[in-house]
Design an enzyme around this catalytic site. Structure first.
Site, PDB file in Angstrom:
ATOM      1  N   ASP A 206       0.841  -1.195   0.000  1.00  0.00           N
ATOM      2  CA  ASP A 206       0.000   0.000   0.000  1.00  0.00           C
ATOM      3  C   ASP A 206       0.877   1.246   0.000  1.00  0.00           C
ATOM      4  O   ASP A 206       1.704   1.445   0.892  1.00  0.00           O
ATOM      5  CB  ASP A 206      -0.898  -0.007   1.241  1.00  0.00           C
ATOM      6  CG  ASP A 206      -2.034   0.988   1.136  1.00  0.00           C
ATOM      7  OD1 ASP A 206      -1.784   2.151   0.745  1.00  0.00           O
ATOM      8  OD2 ASP A 206      -3.173   0.603   1.462  1.00  0.00           O
TER       9      ASP A 206
ATOM     10  N   HIS B 147      -2.800  -0.380  -2.584  1.00  0.00           N
ATOM     11  CA  HIS B 147      -3.994   0.275  -2.070  1.00  0.00           C
ATOM     12  C   HIS B 147      -5.165   0.086  -3.037  1.00  0.00           C
ATOM     13  O   HIS B 147      -5.004   0.186  -4.239  1.00  0.00           O
ATOM     14  CB  HIS B 147      -3.724   1.765  -1.875  1.00  0.00           C
ATOM     15  CG  HIS B 147      -4.809   2.470  -1.144  1.00  0.00           C
ATOM     16  ND1 HIS B 147      -4.918   2.414   0.224  1.00  0.00           N
ATOM     17  CD2 HIS B 147      -5.844   3.219  -1.587  1.00  0.00           C
ATOM     18  CE1 HIS B 147      -5.977   3.118   0.592  1.00  0.00           C
ATOM     19  NE2 HIS B 147      -6.550   3.612  -0.483  1.00  0.00           N
TER      20      HIS B 147
END
Length: 106
Positions: free
Chosen positions: A44, A75
């Site tokens: 992420d 993400h």
């Protein structure tokens, strides 16, 4: 936002996908009484590996929490048609979420 809602407002159960900025509020973890499931994408770009480690360590102290990491995912891996969408990781996260909510809310 999910973490803070669970800590500050007492919900029956909470599920967080990604949990950006959760690390900024970990000093409130003692107030977490609701069952919490969190999904973290290991790659992420909005949550550093250090922040992810801090989140995992803080939540490991709470017996009603579960954190799942998704190796190689970025993400929003569960956002259909998103830049980082991954059908397999999405299906796994959604099945874990469904199982968690069925267990907690029935």
């Amino acid at each position: 936002m999910v973490f803070l809602t669970a800590v500050r407002y007492g919900v029956d159960a909470a599920v967080a996908y990604h949990g950006a900025d959760t690390d900024k509020y970990l000093q409130e973890v003692d107030g977490l009484n609701a069952p919490l499931l969190m999904h973290l994408a290991e790659e992420d770009e909005f949550i550093s590996k250090t922040a992810q480690a801090e989140i995992k360590a803080a939540l490991a102290k709470k017996p009603n929490t579960t954190v799942h990491s998704y190796p190689g995912q970025h993400h929003a891996f569960a956002r259909h048609n998103g830049a980082h969408y991954n059908a397999a990781a999405d299906a796994l996260a959604n099945s874990r979420t469904s199982e968690f909510l069925n267990r907690q809310l029935r």
